[in-house]
Scaffold this motif. Structure first.
Motif, mmCIF file in Angstrom:
data_model
loop_
_atom_site.group_PDB
_atom_site.id
_atom_site.type_symbol
_atom_site.label_atom_id
_atom_site.label_comp_id
_atom_site.label_asym_id
_atom_site.label_seq_id
_atom_site.Cartn_x
_atom_site.Cartn_y
_atom_site.Cartn_z
ATOM 1 N N VAL A 159 82.511 65.230 -15.894
ATOM 2 C CA VAL A 159 81.916 66.296 -15.081
ATOM 3 C C VAL A 159 82.860 67.480 -14.929
ATOM 4 O O VAL A 159 82.421 68.596 -14.696
ATOM 5 C CB VAL A 159 81.415 65.840 -13.679
ATOM 6 N N PRO A 211 75.397 68.483 -22.723
ATOM 7 C CA PRO A 211 75.684 69.729 -21.982
ATOM 8 C C PRO A 211 76.890 70.495 -22.526
ATOM 9 O O PRO A 211 77.041 71.684 -22.244
ATOM 10 C CB PRO A 211 75.974 69.245 -20.554
ATOM 11 N N ILE A 268 80.147 70.895 -16.117
ATOM 12 C CA ILE A 268 78.760 70.906 -15.624
ATOM 13 C C ILE A 268 78.691 71.237 -14.137
ATOM 14 O O ILE A 268 77.704 71.785 -13.675
ATOM 15 C CB ILE A 268 77.983 69.598 -15.887
ATOM 16 N N ILE A 269 79.748 70.923 -13.405
ATOM 17 C CA ILE A 269 79.697 71.212 -11.968
ATOM 18 C C ILE A 269 79.747 72.713 -11.695
ATOM 19 O O ILE A 269 79.459 73.151 -10.591
ATOM 20 C CB ILE A 269 80.824 70.493 -11.193
ATOM 21 N N GLN A 327 78.052 74.838 -13.720
ATOM 22 C CA GLN A 327 76.853 75.424 -14.311
ATOM 23 C C GLN A 327 75.777 75.565 -13.236
ATOM 24 O O GLN A 327 75.548 74.656 -12.461
ATOM 25 C CB GLN A 327 76.344 74.519 -15.429
ATOM 26 N N GLU A 328 75.135 76.718 -13.245
ATOM 27 C CA GLU A 328 74.092 76.960 -12.241
ATOM 28 C C GLU A 328 72.792 76.274 -12.636
ATOM 29 O O GLU A 328 72.434 76.192 -13.803
ATOM 30 C CB GLU A 328 73.847 78.475 -12.088
ATOM 31 N N PHE A 329 72.112 75.776 -11.626
ATOM 32 C CA PHE A 329 70.821 75.131 -11.843
ATOM 33 C C PHE A 329 69.752 76.207 -12.039
ATOM 34 O O PHE A 329 69.676 77.163 -11.282
ATOM 35 C CB PHE A 329 70.496 74.258 -10.639
ATOM 36 N N LYS A 358 66.058 76.978 -11.861
ATOM 37 C CA LYS A 358 64.793 76.449 -11.360
ATOM 38 C C LYS A 358 63.609 76.802 -12.262
ATOM 39 O O LYS A 358 62.652 76.047 -12.364
ATOM 40 C CB LYS A 358 64.536 76.969 -9.937
ATOM 41 N N LYS A 416 63.430 76.685 -15.340
ATOM 42 C CA LYS A 416 63.274 75.658 -16.382
ATOM 43 C C LYS A 416 62.563 74.428 -15.833
ATOM 44 O O LYS A 416 61.801 73.776 -16.529
ATOM 45 C CB LYS A 416 64.641 75.263 -16.945
ATOM 46 N N LEU A 417 62.836 74.126 -14.576
ATOM 47 C CA LEU A 417 62.166 72.982 -13.954
ATOM 48 C C LEU A 417 60.681 73.293 -13.773
ATOM 49 O O LEU A 417 59.820 72.447 -14.026
ATOM 50 C CB LEU A 417 62.818 72.642 -12.611
#
Ligand SMILES: Cc1ncc(C[n+]2csc(CCOP(=O)(O)OP(=O)(O)O)c2C)c(N)n1
Ligand code: SF4
Ligand SMILES: [Mg+2]
Lengths: 574, 288
Positions: free
Chosen positions: B80, B260, B268-269, B271-273, B275, B277-278
């Motif tokens: 991570v 990733p 990865i910690i 990296q911005e999420f 939304k 894409k979700l």
């Protein structure tokens, strides 16, 4: 046509498909649920299958309806057995009203069977694999599905496989369509369609848990394959690139949980997904989460035990395991999704709770919920936030600073000037090993003090029914829709349902609902009324009336209606 | 003596006077200093045992987890956040006994971590039972007639699994061991350093003297890139070779192989999420 199923308005029809493992029952389920949904029908599917790759008898029930349907029924309106064993497997649920469609060359039986020569037609198209699509065609015709819609769907779906595959599948569907006309002389089933359903989402429980995890900011999953939990690992693996998720198949569940804890420690948001046996191996790791106050989300998908039990069946018998697992005393939360929507929202929430209180949070599901599908209008993604509680550390950072709430600010290595020291031994505020017994007492109290805040945030139970109920049904987890539908059938204003989506800690309002009831009836998919016992421990109410089932199958609506009536009497006195 | 930034003042060390662990601690601190690794960017992951207490005695981020379970946690920490230097450090019982399965699979994964094993051929913390590496005939209160199980050979196992860096050192040799640890820390990928560590309290057979008499260093004629040669050396028992046995410089690390990190190396910690894409994925369930 004499069958009363046809040509008269229907509210909901139950179709059951049954065959050997490997005969494509799952494929059939896949296409039918999608095709019904894009036609504007509400659809629900649940499967029961054996733990084998070939042979045996697996079945899927699909309910097609003009309104939401979300529970299994015993009733079979249309039965498509793919072999003689299939017919025997479900014989007890066949009634004179069941329309049986099958290939008489294959199925030998006394029952009246509408002969669908699947083998012969499929052979003419190109082989047995087309049998499923012929059946799709028959049902499409019966349910007045627009043939063009089916063909468009198949064109899209099989596009990557080339035009030959597309054409043959379409031909199979068309042949099925014609067969239905021949067999039923143009008779059709009339269920009202709702164009809005076409825009609904079709999900199963495993996908909902996985999507909830993504929405909760999950960026790490470590798991060891075990039915029925594997779907979550598969889903997250398949989307790992898009969402920057590390998905690792661990060498065992012990590794999985220790990886997940390492990931959280270093700033990740990790999930483990497992079932009873695998979780048993994780229990020392759970205790480590408790001691080091490392957040953790555990998806525990129940199946019948003890030991290997019935690997592909369902049960709610691991509540006590989740509740008591792990040596020592430490706080935890157990969420029990009641619906596919819940599986999404509660998994999302689990990540925030875990991070906020630095505790293990369980998402306790079961095979039934994980493998069932139905249409959902939407998932409200805009209101969901990934709450992060990691702080930047200063030079004198203390990982276990003793605070009033019990929650110490959580730093991660490499973010700030401080050092983040966590220890499975009892430790001082800095995280270093200690055997100072006064400090030990302070640390125990600090860890347990968090429970006060956690209890405040517990989800209250939901009450369904009139306020002046006499009889109170109590349930938790995946039995929700089945109890709700049974309630509708009972149609009595003296019966209500108290339903728990969080079984631990129990919200303090529970007592006030229980007090008002003359009779409390616990409904659980286990043999020892585990939640009833927990309620007794917390509220003092004894679970005197219990409706329990532990045959590996979910309740059916008819089951529950009968069993509830047996306890409360058949007549509505109010 | 010069102050080392990894030193912690006023600590109560739980080791017996004369224990080989002291030397390993000093060597490790000096190696870290010489490599200019910052305590804030270092994570030491350990299990349970006398050796596993090491991270409490120097300045570092510490994940002192469960007996036998350091490697899975270390693998995940590195994954991570690949910008951290990660060491997994424990005793022989912890790494090769309780954690044996993880040892095998950590090697297969090849995470960029350094695995330091204090090999005293005994269970120290639980007061002197046999460990997986205890030699034949080693008598203990449990193995009353002496050990008769074949000793576990961590180097052979590691080389058999094509571990990317395999070395053995001796706690009694400051200079050589420090060099080996430095090379292991600089190595990209999984690096095993098994360190012979005298336990003066519970192992009266494998003493400082014994280790000195029963070891020798691999010389420059040893080709560290020759796996078969390395394996041959690893099964020598009369006199145990020390030094770097084997290096496979061509292996990708676990982190590099993760989806990733295929296109970038941002942890990865960080990296911005996304939304949107979700939302796209959820919407795809309307028509899939
Ligand atoms: C699951 C579990 N089993 C057993 C123990 C007890 N235990 C602690 S350390 C240890 C063995 C220590 O031997 P080693 O790993 O070689 O470390 P040493 O003390 O020799 O440095 C054992 C068996 C434990 N802590 N956890
Ligand atoms: S018991 Fe052995 S290994 Fe442990 S501190 Fe004492 S000498 Fe060292
Ligand atoms: Mg040892």
């Amino acid at each position: 046509m004499s069958d009363k199923l046809f040509n008269t308005p229907q509210k909901d029809v139950s179709i059951v498909l049954c065959g050997e493992a490997g005969q494509g029952i799952q494929t059939l389920e896949f296409f039918l649920t999608r095709i019904f949904k894009i036609s504007g029908y509400h659809v629900y599917a649940t499967k029961e299958y054996m733990s084998r790759i070939r042979g045996g008898s697996n079945s899927t029930q699909i309910r097609v309806s003009s309104d939401y349907v979300r529970a299994p029924v015993r009733r079979i309106d249309i039965f498509i057995p793919l072999n003689t064993e299939a017919l025997k497997h479900l014989e007890r649920n066949i009634t004179p009203n069941t329309v049986i469609i099958g290939d008489k060359e294959i199925i030998k039986s006394e029952y009246k069977i509408y002969n669908l020569p699947l083998t012969r037609i499929a052979a003419a198209i190109g082989g047995r694999i087309y049998e499923n699509m012929i059946a799709v065609g028959v049902l499409s015709k019966l349910f007045k599905v627009n043939l063009q819609n089916v063909e468009d769907y198949l064109k899209n779906y099989f596009a990557v496989k080339g035009s030959d595959v597309v054409e043959k599948n379409i031909r199979a569907v068309e042949e099925g369509y014609n067969e239905a006309d021949r067999l039923f002389k143009g008779a059709e089933i009339n269920i009202m369609k709702n164009p809005e359903v076409r825009n609904h989402i079709l999900l199963n429980g495993a996908e909902a848990v996985a999507l909830g995890a993504i929405a909760g900011g999950c960026n790490f999953i470590s798991a060891y394959p075990m039915s029925p939990s594997t779907g979550v690992l598969v889903f997250l693996s398949q989307h790992s690139k898009t969402f920057n998720i590390i998905a690792e198949q661990a060498e065992d569940e012990i590794s999985a949980i220790n990886m997940a804890l390492g990931a959280w420690y270093a700033g990740g948001r990790a999930l483990v997904s497992t079932s009873g046996g695998g979780f048993s191996l994780m229990t020392e790791g759970l205790s480590l989460a408790g001691m080091t106050e490392t957040p953790l989300v555990i998806h525990l998908a129940q199946r019948p035990g003890p030991a290997t039990g019935l690997p592909t069946r369902t049960e709610q018998a691991d509540l006590n395991l989740a509740l008591h697992a792990g040596h020592g005393e430490f706080p935890r939360v157990i969420l029990t999704p009641s619906t596919i929507e819940d599986a999404f929202y509660l998994t999302q929430k689990a990540f925030n709770l875990a991070d906020k209180f630095q505790i293990p949070v369980f998402v306790l599901t079961d095979q039934y919920l994980i493998d069932s599908y139905y249409n959902i209008p939407e998932l409200k993604l805009n209101q969901l936030d990934i709450e992060k509680y990691v702080v930047k550390t200063g030079r004198d950072y203390k990982r276990y600073l003793i605070t009033e709430s019990g929650v110490s600010p959580r730093g991660i290595p490499g973010y700030g000037e401080g050092l983040v020291v966590v220890d499975s031994d009892e430790h001082d505020e800095n995280g270093h090993i200690t055997e100072n017994l006064e400090l030990r007492v302070k640390m125990v109290e600090k860890r347990l003090r968090k429970m006060e805040l956690i209890e405040k945030e517990a989800l209250p139970p939901e009450i369904h029914g009139e306020e002046d109920y006499k009889h109170l049904l109590v349930g938790w987890g995946s039995t929700y829709h089945c109890i709700i539908e049974a309630l509708k059938h009972l149609n009595r204003r003296d019966v209500a349902l108290l339903f728990f989506k969080q079984v631990y800690p129990i919200h303090k309002s529970a007592s006030s609902y229980l007090e008002k009831a003359e009779k409390i009836i616990f409904i659980e998919n286990n043999a020892t009324c585990q939640f009833g016992m927990l309620i007794q421990q917390f509220t003092g109410f004894k679970p005197e009336n219990q409706i329990l089932s532990y045959n590996g199958l979910p309740f059916t609506v008819e089951d529950l209606v009968e069993k509830i009536e047996r306890i409360i009497g058949g007549v509505n006195e109010s | 003596m010069k102050a080392n930034p990894f030193d912690i003042e006023n600590i109560d060390i739980a080791w017996c006077p004369g224990c080989g662990n002291y030397s390993i601690l000093k060597i490790l601190k000096d190696a870290l200093l010489e490599l200019e690794i910052k305590p804030e960017k270092l994570v030491i992951v350990s299990g349970i045992g006398q050796a596993a207490k090491t991270p409490h005695y120097l300045k570092a981020n510490v994940f002192n987890g469960l007996h036998g379970r350091a490697l899975p946690a270390a693998t995940a920490i590195k994954a991570v956040n690949p910008s951290l230097t990660v060491i997994a450090e424990s005793g022989d019982g912890d790494m090769y006994g309780e954690g044996g399965n993880h040892f095998i699979h950590a090697i297969r994964r090849n995470p960029g971590i350094t695995n330091i094993v204090h090999n005293n051929m005994v269970y120290g913390l639980t007061k002197g039972q046999a460990s997986p590496t205890s030699l034949i005939n080693f008598k203990t209160p449990v193995q009353v007639e002496g050990v008769f199980n074949e000793p576990f050979n961590p180097l052979s196992v590691a080389i058999a699994l094509d571990a990317s860096f395999v070395a053995r050192a001796f706690a009694g040799d400051y200079k050589e061991t420090k060099e080996i640890i430095k090379k292991a820390l600089k190595h990209k990928g999984y690096a095993l350093v098994d360190i012979f560590q005298p336990c003066v309290t519970y192992n009266k057979v494998n003493t400082y003297q014994w280790f000195k008499e029963n070891t020798y260093y691999l010389d420059e004629t040893h080709n560290v890139y020759d796996r078969l040669e390395a394996f041959k050396k690893s099964i020598e028992t009369g006199k145990y070779p020390l030094g770097i046995f084997y290096i496979n410089p061509n292996k990708k690390t676990f982190e590099e192989n993760l989806p990733p990190y295929k296109n970038n190396s941002i942890p990865i910690i960080e990296q911005e999420f996304d939304k949107t894409k979700l939302i796209e994925l959820v919407n795809s369930k309307k028509n899939s």
